[in-house]
Write a protein that holds these residues in place. Sequence first.
Motif, short mmCIF file in Angstrom:
data_model
loop_
_atom_site.label_atom_id
_atom_site.label_comp_id
_atom_site.label_asym_id
_atom_site.label_seq_id
_atom_site.Cartn_x
_atom_site.Cartn_y
_atom_site.Cartn_z
N LEU A 197 0.86 -1.19 0.00
CA LEU A 197 0.00 0.00 0.00
C LEU A 197 0.90 1.24 0.00
CD1 LEU A 197 -2.82 -0.61 2.59
CD2 LEU A 197 -3.14 0.36 0.33
N PHE A 223 -7.01 2.92 -3.85
CA PHE A 223 -7.89 3.17 -2.71
C PHE A 223 -7.91 4.66 -2.38
CE2 PHE A 223 -9.15 -0.91 -1.17
CZ PHE A 223 -8.12 -1.79 -1.47
N PHE A 227 -11.04 3.86 4.56
CA PHE A 227 -10.79 3.55 3.16
C PHE A 227 -12.09 3.29 2.41
CE2 PHE A 227 -6.23 2.98 2.53
CZ PHE A 227 -5.76 2.95 3.84
N GLY A 228 -12.06 3.65 1.12
CA GLY A 228 -13.12 3.23 0.22
C GLY A 228 -12.89 1.77 -0.14
N GLU A 229 -13.81 1.23 -0.95
CA GLU A 229 -13.73 -0.19 -1.28
C GLU A 229 -12.71 -0.51 -2.36
OE1 GLU A 229 -18.22 -1.51 0.06
OE2 GLU A 229 -17.67 -1.57 -2.05
N GLY A 230 -12.16 0.51 -2.96
CA GLY A 230 -11.12 0.29 -3.95
C GLY A 230 -11.65 0.30 -5.37
N GLN A 236 -7.00 -6.19 6.36
CA GLN A 236 -7.62 -6.22 5.04
C GLN A 236 -8.01 -7.66 4.72
OE1 GLN A 236 -5.11 -4.95 1.75
NE2 GLN A 236 -6.87 -4.51 0.45
N GLY A 252 -11.02 -7.21 0.03
CA GLY A 252 -11.62 -6.07 0.72
C GLY A 252 -10.69 -4.88 0.80
N HIS A 253 -11.05 -3.94 1.66
CA HIS A 253 -10.24 -2.75 1.84
C HIS A 253 -9.69 -2.73 3.27
CE1 HIS A 253 -14.35 -1.74 3.11
NE2 HIS A 253 -13.80 -0.90 3.96
N PRO A 254 -8.60 -2.01 3.50
CA PRO A 254 -8.05 -1.95 4.86
C PRO A 254 -9.04 -1.33 5.83
CG PRO A 254 -6.46 -1.16 3.26
CD PRO A 254 -7.76 -1.28 2.54
#
Lengths: 116, 110
Positions: free
Chosen positions: A43, A90, A107-110, B37, B41-43
């Motif tokens: 990330l 993200f 965070f958003g879902e990406g 995460q 999914g997202h963190p």
Amino acid sequence: DTAVSQTPKYLVTQMGNDKSIKCEQNLGHDTMYWYKQDSKKFLKIMFSYNNKELIINETVPNRFSPKSPDKAHLNLHINSLELGDSAVYFCASSQNRGRGGTGELFFGEGSRLTVL
Amino acid sequence: GQQVMQIPQYQHVQEGEDFTTYCNSSTTLSNIQWYKQRPGGHPVFLIQLVKSGEVKKQKRLTFQFGEAKKNSSLHITATQTTDVGTYFCAVRNYGQNFVFGPGTRLSVLP
């Protein structure tokens, strides 16, 4: 109600194209971010905006241009897409601890971008 | 620049076993956060540690900040299949932005 929402969730496009990803947060936070997560799950922060002002611009190619029309929105535009741009992007937001927040990132879902 | 290491990179455990991941920084930190995460999914934020030697617990999860504020650990007691995912530490040295560690990917075999 989704706190941080991004669109689109999936994006498949050809090399050389231009694309945009939109992000909105309804948490009233003062800082928004774009992170890139590669296939190895690293990330990495790309940009950080505080109250519509660019705070951080990591070593990101200038093909990437963020735009923050207001505190609640931070969009990412990518020109001349390359294969290496394939990743999950993200969006996140936070409220700094010094301004009544906890500093945690929401965070958003990406948005999964695939460049062919 | 900021160097953040997490070990192990991967961990496979049998359900019911304990799990620990470690986060190490090359510099003294102002605070540290942990995120989880799930696959696909997202963190999601788990906890923030600020004080030297701080220990915080959330049910089966125990978080610790080192005395020198350069390292941290996350320990899960009696893992469950719902614990599957990648655990990231995010560190900040004073005035800087958060930098994420490479993560520890946990798989739990039923």
